[in-house]
Motif scaffolding. Structure first.
Motif, PDB file in Angstrom:
ATOM      1  N   ASP A 252       0.830  -1.206   0.000  1.00 11.76           N
ATOM      2  CA  ASP A 252       0.000   0.000   0.000  1.00 11.76           C
ATOM      3  C   ASP A 252       0.863   1.254   0.000  1.00 11.76           C
ATOM      4  O   ASP A 252       0.406   2.325  -0.408  1.00 11.76           O
ATOM      5  N   LEU A 253       2.118   1.103   0.434  1.00 13.15           N
ATOM      6  CA  LEU A 253       3.034   2.237   0.484  1.00 13.15           C
ATOM      7  C   LEU A 253       4.457   1.711   0.652  1.00 13.15           C
ATOM      8  O   LEU A 253       4.684   0.742   1.373  1.00 13.15           O
ATOM      9  N   MET A 254       5.413   2.352  -0.021  1.00 13.25           N
ATOM     10  CA  MET A 254       6.831   2.057   0.178  1.00 13.25           C
ATOM     11  C   MET A 254       7.507   3.280   0.792  1.00 13.25           C
ATOM     12  O   MET A 254       7.256   4.412   0.372  1.00 13.25           O
ATOM     13  N   VAL A 255       8.355   3.051   1.784  1.00 12.71           N
ATOM     14  CA  VAL A 255       9.196   4.090   2.364  1.00 12.71           C
ATOM     15  C   VAL A 255      10.638   3.699   2.069  1.00 12.71           C
ATOM     16  O   VAL A 255      11.081   2.622   2.462  1.00 12.71           O
ATOM     17  N   SER A 256      11.363   4.566   1.392  1.00 12.53           N
ATOM     18  CA  SER A 256      12.700   4.204   0.923  1.00 12.53           C
ATOM     19  C   SER A 256      13.630   5.398   0.988  1.00 12.53           C
ATOM     20  O   SER A 256      13.194   6.555   1.040  1.00 12.53           O
ATOM     21  N   MET A 257      14.912   5.099   1.007  1.00 15.13           N
ATOM     22  CA  MET A 257      15.901   6.146   0.793  1.00 15.13           C
ATOM     23  C   MET A 257      15.897   6.505  -0.706  1.00 15.13           C
ATOM     24  O   MET A 257      15.114   5.970  -1.474  1.00 15.13           O
ATOM     25  N   ASP A 258      16.797   7.405  -1.091  1.00 12.26           N
ATOM     26  CA  ASP A 258      17.033   7.675  -2.517  1.00 12.26           C
ATOM     27  C   ASP A 258      17.814   6.479  -3.051  1.00 12.26           C
ATOM     28  O   ASP A 258      19.038   6.491  -3.125  1.00 12.26           O
ATOM     29  N   SER A 259      17.083   5.423  -3.404  1.00  7.82           N
ATOM     30  CA  SER A 259      17.733   4.156  -3.762  1.00  7.82           C
ATOM     31  C   SER A 259      16.868   3.386  -4.756  1.00  7.82           C
ATOM     32  O   SER A 259      15.752   3.790  -5.088  1.00  7.82           O
ATOM     33  N   GLY A 260      17.392   2.241  -5.196  1.00  8.31           N
ATOM     34  CA  GLY A 260      16.706   1.433  -6.190  1.00  8.31           C
ATOM     35  C   GLY A 260      15.335   0.979  -5.772  1.00  8.31           C
ATOM     36  O   GLY A 260      14.420   0.875  -6.609  1.00  8.31           O
ATOM     37  N   ASN A 261      15.130   0.680  -4.488  1.00  9.72           N
ATOM     38  CA  ASN A 261      13.813   0.215  -4.043  1.00  9.72           C
ATOM     39  C   ASN A 261      12.720   1.250  -4.286  1.00  9.72           C
ATOM     40  O   ASN A 261      11.583   0.897  -4.589  1.00  9.72           O
ATOM     41  N   ALA A 262      13.067   2.521  -4.144  1.00  4.79           N
ATOM     42  CA  ALA A 262      12.090   3.579  -4.418  1.00  4.79           C
ATOM     43  C   ALA A 262      11.651   3.536  -5.873  1.00  4.79           C
ATOM     44  O   ALA A 262      10.458   3.673  -6.186  1.00  4.79           O
ATOM     45  N   HIS A 263      12.605   3.331  -6.772  1.00  2.00           N
ATOM     46  CA  HIS A 263      12.289   3.342  -8.200  1.00  2.00           C
ATOM     47  C   HIS A 263      11.538   2.067  -8.617  1.00  2.00           C
ATOM     48  O   HIS A 263      10.702   2.115  -9.522  1.00  2.00           O
ATOM     49  N   ILE A 264      11.837   0.950  -7.972  1.00  4.87           N
ATOM     50  CA  ILE A 264      11.090  -0.275  -8.270  1.00  4.87           C
ATOM     51  C   ILE A 264       9.636  -0.102  -7.857  1.00  4.87           C
ATOM     52  O   ILE A 264       8.712  -0.443  -8.608  1.00  4.87           O
ATOM     53  N   ALA A 265       9.414   0.416  -6.659  1.00  3.87           N
ATOM     54  CA  ALA A 265       8.041   0.631  -6.203  1.00  3.87           C
ATOM     55  C   ALA A 265       7.300   1.595  -7.121  1.00  3.87           C
ATOM     56  O   ALA A 265       6.156   1.344  -7.524  1.00  3.87           O
ATOM     57  N   ALA A 266       7.956   2.691  -7.477  1.00  3.84           N
ATOM     58  CA  ALA A 266       7.305   3.695  -8.317  1.00  3.84           C
ATOM     59  C   ALA A 266       6.983   3.152  -9.696  1.00  3.84           C
ATOM     60  O   ALA A 266       5.923   3.449 -10.264  1.00  3.84           O
ATOM     61  N   MET A 267       7.881   2.338 -10.270  1.00  7.97           N
ATOM     62  CA  MET A 267       7.622   1.810 -11.614  1.00  7.97           C
ATOM     63  C   MET A 267       6.441   0.843 -11.607  1.00  7.97           C
ATOM     64  O   MET A 267       5.829   0.607 -12.643  1.00  7.97           O
ATOM     65  N   LEU A 268       6.138   0.288 -10.418  1.00  5.22           N
ATOM     66  CA  LEU A 268       5.000  -0.625 -10.281  1.00  5.22           C
ATOM     67  C   LEU A 268       3.718   0.107  -9.875  1.00  5.22           C
ATOM     68  O   LEU A 268       2.688  -0.523  -9.648  1.00  5.22           O
ATOM     69  N   GLY A 269       3.795   1.425  -9.773  1.00  2.33           N
ATOM     70  CA  GLY A 269       2.607   2.212  -9.463  1.00  2.33           C
ATOM     71  C   GLY A 269       2.284   2.285  -7.986  1.00  2.33           C
ATOM     72  O   GLY A 269       1.161   2.639  -7.607  1.00  2.33           O
ATOM     73  N   VAL A 270       3.262   1.997  -7.126  1.00  3.91           N
ATOM     74  CA  VAL A 270       3.055   2.020  -5.677  1.00  3.91           C
ATOM     75  C   VAL A 270       3.397   3.407  -5.139  1.00  3.91           C
ATOM     76  O   VAL A 270       4.403   4.007  -5.538  1.00  3.91           O
ATOM     77  N   LYS A 271       2.584   3.914  -4.226  1.00  3.12           N
ATOM     78  CA  LYS A 271       2.891   5.186  -3.581  1.00  3.12           C
ATOM     79  C   LYS A 271       4.217   5.062  -2.840  1.00  3.12           C
ATOM     80  O   LYS A 271       4.436   4.083  -2.118  1.00  3.12           O
ATOM     81  N   THR A 272       5.094   6.066  -3.007  1.00  2.00           N
ATOM     82  CA  THR A 272       6.461   5.942  -2.513  1.00  2.00           C
ATOM     83  C   THR A 272       6.916   7.217  -1.814  1.00  2.00           C
ATOM     84  O   THR A 272       6.990   8.283  -2.427  1.00  2.00           O
ATOM     85  N   ILE A 273       7.206   7.076  -0.527  1.00  2.53           N
ATOM     86  CA  ILE A 273       7.835   8.149   0.243  1.00  2.53           C
ATOM     87  C   ILE A 273       9.346   7.949   0.173  1.00  2.53           C
ATOM     88  O   ILE A 273       9.839   6.841   0.374  1.00  2.53           O
ATOM     89  N   THR A 274      10.076   9.019  -0.096  1.00  2.00           N
ATOM     90  CA  THR A 274      11.537   8.923  -0.085  1.00  2.00           C
ATOM     91  C   THR A 274      12.110   9.853   0.979  1.00  2.00           C
ATOM     92  O   THR A 274      11.599  10.953   1.198  1.00  2.00           O
ATOM     93  N   ILE A 275      13.175   9.377   1.624  1.00  2.00           N
ATOM     94  CA  ILE A 275      13.899  10.156   2.615  1.00  2.00           C
ATOM     95  C   ILE A 275      15.263  10.482   2.024  1.00  2.00           C
ATOM     96  O   ILE A 275      15.997   9.590   1.602  1.00  2.00           O
ATOM     97  N   TRP A 276      15.608  11.770   2.005  1.00  2.00           N
ATOM     98  CA  TRP A 276      16.796  12.225   1.295  1.00  2.00           C
ATOM     99  C   TRP A 276      17.845  12.739   2.276  1.00  2.00           C
ATOM    100  O   TRP A 276      17.533  13.465   3.208  1.00  2.00           O
ATOM    101  N   GLY A 277      19.101  12.355   2.015  1.00  2.00           N
ATOM    102  CA  GLY A 277      20.219  12.821   2.808  1.00  2.00           C
ATOM    103  C   GLY A 277      21.035  13.833   2.031  1.00  2.00           C
ATOM    104  O   GLY A 277      20.605  14.960   1.818  1.00  2.00           O
ATOM    105  N   VAL A 278      22.220  13.414   1.543  1.00  2.00           N
ATOM    106  CA  VAL A 278      23.112  14.359   0.862  1.00  2.00           C
ATOM    107  C   VAL A 278      22.757  14.575  -0.606  1.00  2.00           C
ATOM    108  O   VAL A 278      23.334  15.440  -1.265  1.00  2.00           O
ATOM    109  N   THR A 279      21.827  13.789  -1.128  1.00  2.00           N
ATOM    110  CA  THR A 279      21.334  14.019  -2.485  1.00  2.00           C
ATOM    111  C   THR A 279      20.045  14.830  -2.432  1.00  2.00           C
ATOM    112  O   THR A 279      19.518  15.111  -1.357  1.00  2.00           O
ATOM    113  N   HIS A 280      19.528  15.185  -3.598  1.00  2.00           N
ATOM    114  CA  HIS A 280      18.343  16.049  -3.635  1.00  2.00           C
ATOM    115  C   HIS A 280      17.551  15.750  -4.910  1.00  2.00           C
ATOM    116  O   HIS A 280      18.151  15.492  -5.971  1.00  2.00           O
ATOM    117  N   PRO A 281      16.223  15.793  -4.836  1.00  2.00           N
ATOM    118  CA  PRO A 281      15.405  15.532  -6.041  1.00  2.00           C
ATOM    119  C   PRO A 281      15.696  16.466  -7.204  1.00  2.00           C
ATOM    120  O   PRO A 281      15.416  16.115  -8.357  1.00  2.00           O
TER     121      PRO A 281
END
Length: 339
Positions: A252-281
């Motif tokens: 129902d929801l994925m919580v991920s860092m700025d990492s591959g898991n976030a992109h896998i969830a998003a490509m499958l149409g899953v709502k995705t929260i990302t937590i960002w450290g030294v990188t930025h959207p």
């Protein structure tokens, strides 16, 4: 307009997140231009990413073994030359792909503009503004061929039907499923472990938490978290990538860092929260089709040099804890507001 029945070779060899970001673009491309045939050249591990896209086949590049080095790339090109490609779309654009293209019989190439100069300006602090997204940069390659790709109305595969083994592993699906992927390739992109424990403890009171990670060290940490809290299941080291994708598609929801898991969830149409450290959207690597406020950003008042690099591999020593400036309470509140 381009002629029909064109066969395009698409090259994207790594990394996991970058390969996953090609998926929604290829979904849109093949839906909007069903006359195209696509062959994606990538590593064998990433082949399952493309399983749900019509008119897409995968060719495997074994760049660490038989396709390593110049001679290995020559052998790879010989195999690829058995097919007749209208054009080669290089979505990677690195030295390895440039060498490979010299051996391919197809002499028409379109390469991605990675915006390297803009990204250097962003990470040096010369500019601070959103750059073109990686998804749009991929789409631009196909648009240059005359196959305009509209990413504004995406479609996604249906949730996977879980096998009996997977159903048994995650148990009763009556509760909502929250995926948490607390790791990333570089420490500066990761949320502090002690803080993610607070999030897991609170969220697992009302939802089932599924933990994702890989490698012996991560597996041990996630197994300890599973033991520490009820309603928490670690999948680390237990499944193939394809099986993980099946479960992710049911979240129902994925919580991920700025990492591959976030992109896998998003490509499958899953709502995705990302937590960002030294990188930025702003560098263009936010997960596909996610609202801007689903990205929880480190405090730039405390860490003004963010983004310190595009991939998170370069940062001042004291920036390691940058993601920790996002409070557990902020993450918990965001999860509850979405779910």
């Amino acid at each position: 307009m381009p002629e029909s029945k064109k066969h395009i070779l698409v090259i994207r060899l790594s990394a996991m997140g970058d390969v996953a970001m090609t998926v929604p673009v290829l979904h849109a491309l093949t839906k909007q231009h069903p006359d195209l045939n696509i062959t994606v050249l990538t590593r064998a591990f990433f082949a399952p990413f493309f399983r749900d896209i019509p008119n897409v086949n995968v060719a495997i590049a074994e760049v660490d073994t038989k396709h390593k080095g110049v001679f290995g790339l020559y052998k790879l090109a010989r195999a690829l030359n058995k097919s007749k490609f209208y054009v080669v779309a290089d979505l990677h654009n690195v030295l390895r792909t440039k060498i490979l293209k010299k051996f391919l019989r197809c002499k028409r190439f379109i390469s991605i503009d990675k915006g390297r100069k803009e990204k250097r300006e962003l990470t040096s602090g010369k500019i601070f503004k959103p750059l073109r997204t990686t998804h749009q940069r991929y789409a631009d390659v196909f648009s240059a061929l005359g196959y305009v790709v509209d990413l504004s109305n995406p479609s996604f595969p249906d949730k996977a039907i879980l096998s009996e083994n997977l159903q048994e592993l995650i148990g009763d699906k009556a509760e909502k499923l929250i995926g948490i992927a607390p790791f990333a390739a570089h420490e500066g992109k990761m949320y502090p472990l002690e803080l993610i424990k607070i999030v897991i403890e609170e969220i697992s009171k009302n939802y089932k938490v599924i933990l994702f990670g890989g490698g012996e060290k991560e597996e041990a940490i996630l197994n300890d978290l599973q033991k520490a809290y009820k309603n928490v299941i670690s999948l680390a080291g237990k499944l193939t990538l394809e099986e993980e994708m099946d479960i992710i598609s049911n979240l129902d929801l994925m919580v991920s860092m700025d990492s591959g898991n976030a992109h896998i969830a998003a490509m499958l149409g899953v709502k995705t929260i990302t937590i960002w450290g030294v990188t930025h959207p702003y560098a263009g690597f936010a997960p596909f089709n996610q609202p801007e406020d689903y990205a929880l950003l480190a405090d730039r008042n405390q860490f003004p040099k963010i983004p310190t690099s595009v991939y998170g591999n370069k940062y001042p020593e004291h920036y390691k804890e940058a993601a920790g400036s996002v409070s557990p309470e902020t993450i918990i509140a965001k999860i509850k507001s979405i779910i």
